[in-house]
Design an enzyme around this catalytic site. Sequence first.
Site, mmCIF file in Angstrom:
data_model
loop_
_atom_site.group_PDB
_atom_site.id
_atom_site.type_symbol
_atom_site.label_atom_id
_atom_site.label_comp_id
_atom_site.label_asym_id
_atom_site.label_seq_id
_atom_site.Cartn_x
_atom_site.Cartn_y
_atom_site.Cartn_z
ATOM 1 N N CYS A 23 -40.802 42.453 14.037
ATOM 2 C CA CYS A 23 -39.512 42.289 14.705
ATOM 3 C C CYS A 23 -38.452 43.256 14.176
ATOM 4 O O CYS A 23 -37.404 43.436 14.796
ATOM 5 C CB CYS A 23 -39.032 40.849 14.562
ATOM 6 S SG CYS A 23 -40.270 39.674 15.097
ATOM 7 N N ASN B 254 -37.826 35.084 21.656
ATOM 8 C CA ASN B 254 -38.087 36.097 20.633
ATOM 9 C C ASN B 254 -39.077 37.120 21.200
ATOM 10 O O ASN B 254 -40.244 36.799 21.409
ATOM 11 C CB ASN B 254 -38.657 35.398 19.401
ATOM 12 C CG ASN B 254 -38.976 36.344 18.270
ATOM 13 O OD1 ASN B 254 -39.044 37.557 18.447
ATOM 14 N ND2 ASN B 254 -39.188 35.789 17.083
ATOM 15 N N HIS C 137 -31.613 40.337 15.422
ATOM 16 C CA HIS C 137 -32.893 39.922 16.026
ATOM 17 C C HIS C 137 -32.727 38.509 16.570
ATOM 18 O O HIS C 137 -32.210 37.624 15.892
ATOM 19 C CB HIS C 137 -33.984 39.967 14.951
ATOM 20 C CG HIS C 137 -35.285 39.404 15.394
ATOM 21 N ND1 HIS C 137 -35.816 39.672 16.637
ATOM 22 C CD2 HIS C 137 -36.170 38.574 14.774
ATOM 23 C CE1 HIS C 137 -36.970 39.034 16.760
ATOM 24 N NE2 HIS C 137 -37.209 38.356 15.646
HETATM 25 O O1 UT7 Z 1 -39.415 36.862 14.745
HETATM 26 C C1 UT7 Z 1 -40.127 36.368 13.679
HETATM 27 C C2 UT7 Z 1 -39.297 35.529 12.851
HETATM 28 N N1 UT7 Z 1 -39.578 34.134 13.142
HETATM 29 C C3 UT7 Z 1 -38.617 33.228 12.960
HETATM 30 O O2 UT7 Z 1 -37.495 33.566 12.678
HETATM 31 C C4 UT7 Z 1 -38.977 31.759 13.079
HETATM 32 C C5 UT7 Z 1 -38.370 30.996 11.922
HETATM 33 N N2 UT7 Z 1 -38.621 29.565 12.016
HETATM 34 C C6 UT7 Z 1 -38.013 28.781 12.940
HETATM 35 O O3 UT7 Z 1 -37.271 29.269 13.780
HETATM 36 C C7 UT7 Z 1 -38.242 27.300 12.882
HETATM 37 O O4 UT7 Z 1 -38.874 26.975 11.674
HETATM 38 C C8 UT7 Z 1 -39.074 26.717 14.084
HETATM 39 C C9 UT7 Z 1 -38.273 26.835 15.377
HETATM 40 C C10 UT7 Z 1 -40.383 27.497 14.213
HETATM 41 C C11 UT7 Z 1 -39.375 25.249 13.827
HETATM 42 O O5 UT7 Z 1 -38.144 24.536 13.699
HETATM 43 P P1 UT7 Z 1 -37.906 23.512 12.503
HETATM 44 O O6 UT7 Z 1 -36.570 22.933 12.665
HETATM 45 O O7 UT7 Z 1 -38.212 24.249 11.223
HETATM 46 O O8 UT7 Z 1 -38.967 22.413 12.807
HETATM 47 P P2 UT7 Z 1 -40.096 21.851 11.852
HETATM 48 O O9 UT7 Z 1 -41.225 22.823 11.739
HETATM 49 O O10 UT7 Z 1 -39.460 21.358 10.584
HETATM 50 O O11 UT7 Z 1 -40.579 20.607 12.657
HETATM 51 C C12 UT7 Z 1 -39.757 19.439 12.809
HETATM 52 C C13 UT7 Z 1 -40.478 18.479 13.717
HETATM 53 C C14 UT7 Z 1 -41.935 18.256 13.325
HETATM 54 O O12 UT7 Z 1 -42.268 16.923 13.627
HETATM 55 P P3 UT7 Z 1 -42.328 15.830 12.458
HETATM 56 O O13 UT7 Z 1 -43.366 16.338 11.490
HETATM 57 O O14 UT7 Z 1 -40.951 15.803 11.862
HETATM 58 O O15 UT7 Z 1 -42.727 14.592 13.169
HETATM 59 C C15 UT7 Z 1 -42.691 19.165 14.273
HETATM 60 O O16 UT7 Z 1 -44.005 18.739 14.501
HETATM 61 O O17 UT7 Z 1 -40.500 19.008 15.043
HETATM 62 C C16 UT7 Z 1 -41.852 19.029 15.525
HETATM 63 N N3 UT7 Z 1 -41.994 20.139 16.462
HETATM 64 C C17 UT7 Z 1 -41.759 20.022 17.768
HETATM 65 N N4 UT7 Z 1 -41.353 18.977 18.524
HETATM 66 C C18 UT7 Z 1 -41.194 19.188 19.841
HETATM 67 C C19 UT7 Z 1 -42.375 21.404 16.197
HETATM 68 N N5 UT7 Z 1 -42.379 22.113 17.328
HETATM 69 C C20 UT7 Z 1 -42.018 21.285 18.313
HETATM 70 C C21 UT7 Z 1 -41.839 21.437 19.695
HETATM 71 N N6 UT7 Z 1 -41.426 20.376 20.425
HETATM 72 N N7 UT7 Z 1 -42.038 22.624 20.341
#
Ligand code: UT7
Length: 329
Positions: A112, A286, A256
């Site tokens: 990216c 993204n 980005h």
């Molecule tokens: O360009 C490359 C650079 N990449 C990035 O910058 C990405 C950086 N990371 C992020 O943007 C975030 O970490 C994500 C958007 C990928 C994830 O967001 P988060 O707030 O960190 O969520 P999480 O992984 O802590 O998940 C929280 C909850 C989990 O459920 P439980 O375990 O709390 O029950 C996940 O399973 O949200 C759940 N979850 C979803 N729920 C509904 C994860 N993805 C989804 C989804 N829909 N699509």
Amino acid sequence: MQGIKISGIASYIPETVIENNDFTSFIETNDEWITTRTGIKTRHCAMNMPTWKMGSLAARKAIERSGISGDEIDLIICSTVTPDTLIPSTACLIQNELGLNGCQAFDINSACSGFVYAVDMAHKYISAGSARNVLVVSAESLSRVADYTDRSSCILFGDGSAAAVISPCEGKFSSVIGADGSGAGFLRASSVHPVTHPLFAVKGIEPETDENDHGQLYQDGKEVYKFAVATLPRIIGEVLEKAGLTADDIDSIVPHQANIRIIQTAASKLGLPMEKFFLNIEKYGNTSSASIPIALTEAVETGFIKRGDKIVLAGFGAGLTYGAICMEF
Ligand code: UT7
């Protein structure tokens, strides 16, 4: 010190729009989660249009807008993590499509951060007298590598391309570019897969297997998030310091477009209003290395950025890589 300007910039966005609700039939997700956790409402899908084709469409338009003739372009740098072929390079395919055969052409993969890396390289080639004008193309088809069984990553990515013609000028140019390979495992996708071929049997050797080889894109979202919220404000601060400017001297920042929350955290750490940041993540998600130039194109087309504005471009991504540039538009 030689400066550079963007003499022409354009993007190509594939037609097919994917709404958040389009994911709900095959993964457990919903519009509310995606919108609040990422800021993304829609992204576009190339529906297998080749990456080089998307790159060529943006590049042709950028050259037209630059007013520079093809034979004045001495180098094509294509940034992509989703090339159609390992060989030849996407840059050579674009070169042939545009009839620019003869100039230098190669690909880079800085994920990216790729557009920022490529513009920094263009500056170095131009400063060294090795190129008069450089065509930088960022083209990505992430729908071809996304893992549609992984709800935390597949909803993030979109396809698209953008290109810029980089030319010499008087203005100042500063950059902060780097990588931290210790985070390489946090965001990965394979290009060549392990195979078994007759030579293993001839030599009586068992082929090696790589347990980290997930095939499609794998992301440890939390680790990449931590890296992003620490790195984005740091590199923006560092590039401003290098340029001898303060945040107040800057007209706009084009970051980005990975997650709205990352950009909000960076703005708050830098004490900058969100109004200085150009955002279009809501529409395109993204698009990896195409994200910054797609946003920059839109910022220029809508008048958010004008000629002579002092701008910062800042990206981060797989590698883990990062890069920020401060220049006059
Ligand atoms: O360009 C490359 C650079 N990449 C990035 O910058 C990405 C950086 N990371 C992020 O943007 C975030 O970490 C994500 C958007 C990928 C994830 O967001 P988060 O707030 O960190 O969520 P999480 O992984 O802590 O998940 C929280 C909850 C989990 O459920 P439980 O375990 O709390 O029950 C996940 O399973 O949200 C759940 N979850 C979803 N729920 C509904 C994860 N993805 C989804 C989804 N829909 N699509």
